[in-house]
Design an enzyme around this catalytic site. Structure first.
Site, mmCIF file in Angstrom:
data_model
loop_
_atom_site.group_PDB
_atom_site.id
_atom_site.type_symbol
_atom_site.label_atom_id
_atom_site.label_comp_id
_atom_site.label_asym_id
_atom_site.label_seq_id
_atom_site.Cartn_x
_atom_site.Cartn_y
_atom_site.Cartn_z
ATOM 1 N N GLY A 144 -7.552 4.126 3.426
ATOM 2 C CA GLY A 144 -7.643 3.094 2.399
ATOM 3 C C GLY A 144 -8.939 3.137 1.608
ATOM 4 N N SER A 175 -5.162 5.651 -4.462
ATOM 5 C CA SER A 175 -5.081 7.112 -4.545
ATOM 6 C C SER A 175 -4.773 7.590 -5.966
ATOM 7 C CB SER A 175 -4.001 7.631 -3.595
ATOM 8 O OG SER A 175 -3.803 9.006 -3.827
ATOM 9 N N ASN A 181 -3.556 10.260 -6.531
ATOM 10 C CA ASN A 181 -2.328 11.042 -6.381
ATOM 11 C C ASN A 181 -1.093 10.152 -6.188
ATOM 12 O OD1 ASN A 181 -3.450 13.876 -6.269
ATOM 13 N ND2 ASN A 181 -4.642 12.925 -4.627
ATOM 14 N N ASP A 220 -1.714 -0.396 6.083
ATOM 15 C CA ASP A 220 -1.837 0.310 7.371
ATOM 16 C C ASP A 220 -3.307 0.517 7.741
ATOM 17 O OD1 ASP A 220 -2.375 2.243 5.368
ATOM 18 O OD2 ASP A 220 -2.031 3.824 6.850
ATOM 19 N N ASP A 252 -0.115 5.073 0.904
ATOM 20 C CA ASP A 252 -0.399 5.997 2.008
ATOM 21 C C ASP A 252 -0.307 5.272 3.347
ATOM 22 O OD1 ASP A 252 -1.009 8.333 0.511
ATOM 23 O OD2 ASP A 252 -2.961 7.521 0.016
ATOM 24 N N ARG A 260 -11.886 8.358 -2.361
ATOM 25 C CA ARG A 260 -12.161 9.772 -2.061
ATOM 26 C C ARG A 260 -13.655 10.029 -1.818
ATOM 27 N NH1 ARG A 260 -9.899 13.660 -6.512
ATOM 28 N NH2 ARG A 260 -8.118 12.274 -6.167
ATOM 29 N N ASP A 263 0.880 -1.160 0.000
ATOM 30 C CA ASP A 263 0.000 0.000 0.000
ATOM 31 C C ASP A 263 0.932 1.229 0.000
ATOM 32 O OD1 ASP A 263 -2.269 1.708 0.549
ATOM 33 O OD2 ASP A 263 -1.656 1.711 2.647
#
Ligand code: B16
Ligand code: MG
Length: 231
Positions: free
Chosen positions: A55, A127, A129, A181, A20, A58, A18
């Site tokens: 996780g 994401s 991003n 996480d 982030d 958005r 992962d």
């Protein structure tokens, strides 16, 4: 006899990360950006509630945030798009400051250990991003495959992104390790039929097959022991 038993032990062939909260602590910037939006809308929002958003996509995150203020039905779909875009602009501004120094402790050393053993690596981040972050961190070349979040139909806890990563690497999910996480991510890894490693507190990582207090604890031998796999 020993050889036969050993040959039945699955081999670790790939590790799927992962982004982030695992490769870098961008999770804190997601929180800050959502918090700014929540404050503007006068919705209660703290780090504990933010755990539910980790996780999660958005738009689903926005729905959870609005729900906390009883405002799920207060906006049109168009207005919700605008609120999500507002949060994303705040987030993009915050992550401009990220540099290679923000790679979490032990991550690069662990990836180098994987490379030494010819174990493949991938990034499974939902994401939009992610590409920008990987560029800021200068780590793109360390990964054999990076999932394109735009191609993912079902977000975590659905296993899709981890299965896409395994397919992209050409590795059977049973030979993959997933590192996360967030609870939604751990569920996704488990459902994908991979061995899950949770980085964080035991309470948040209850479903992880192996829980590590931080990325500085990532070692191939620790994961192999816990998963009964070899490398
Ligand atoms: P964006 P991951 C997830 O990334 C984040 O954990 C989650 O908080 C965020 O809402 C989601 O990406 C979407 O991110 O708004 O940048 O497209 O944990 O899968 O790396
Ligand atoms: Mg994460």
């Amino acid at each position: 006899m020993f050889l036969k038993r050993f040959s039945n032990v699955r081999k670790i062939k790939a590790v799927i990360f992962d982004l982030d909260g695992v490769i870098t602590d961008s999770a804190k910037y997601h929180f800050q950006a959502w918090k700014m939006l929540a404050d503007r809308l006068q919705i209660p929002f703290d780090e504990s509630y933010n755990e539910n958003l980790k996780g999660v996509s958005r738009m689903e995150s926005l729905e959870l945030l609005l729900k906390n203020g009883g405002m799920q039905n207060a906006f049109t779909a168009e207005e919700k798009e605008a609120l999500a875009a507002e949060k994303n602009e705040l987030y993009k501004e915050l992550i401009k400051q990220i540099t290679p120094a923000d790679i979490l402790p032990g991550v690069l050393e662990f990836i180098k250990e994987l490379k030494l053993h010819n174990i493949k690596t991938a990034v499974a981040s939902v994401s939009k991003n992610a590409d920008f972050l990987l560029t800021q961190l200068q780590v793109k070349s360390y990964f054999d495959y990076v999932c394109d979040p735009a191609q993912i139909q079902n977000h975590k806890p659905d296993p899709e992104i981890f299965l896409v990563a395994a397919k992209g690497l050409g590795v059977d999910p049973a030979n993959c390790i997933g590192i996360e996480d967030a609870e939604a991510g751990i569920q996704a890894i488990n459902t994908a039929g991979m061995f899950s490693v949770g980085v964080g507190s035991a309470e948040k990582m209850a479903q992880a097959k192996l829980i590590l207090t931080g990325t500085d604890r990532l070692r191939l031998s620790t994961i192999a022991d816990a998963s009964n796999m070899r490398y």
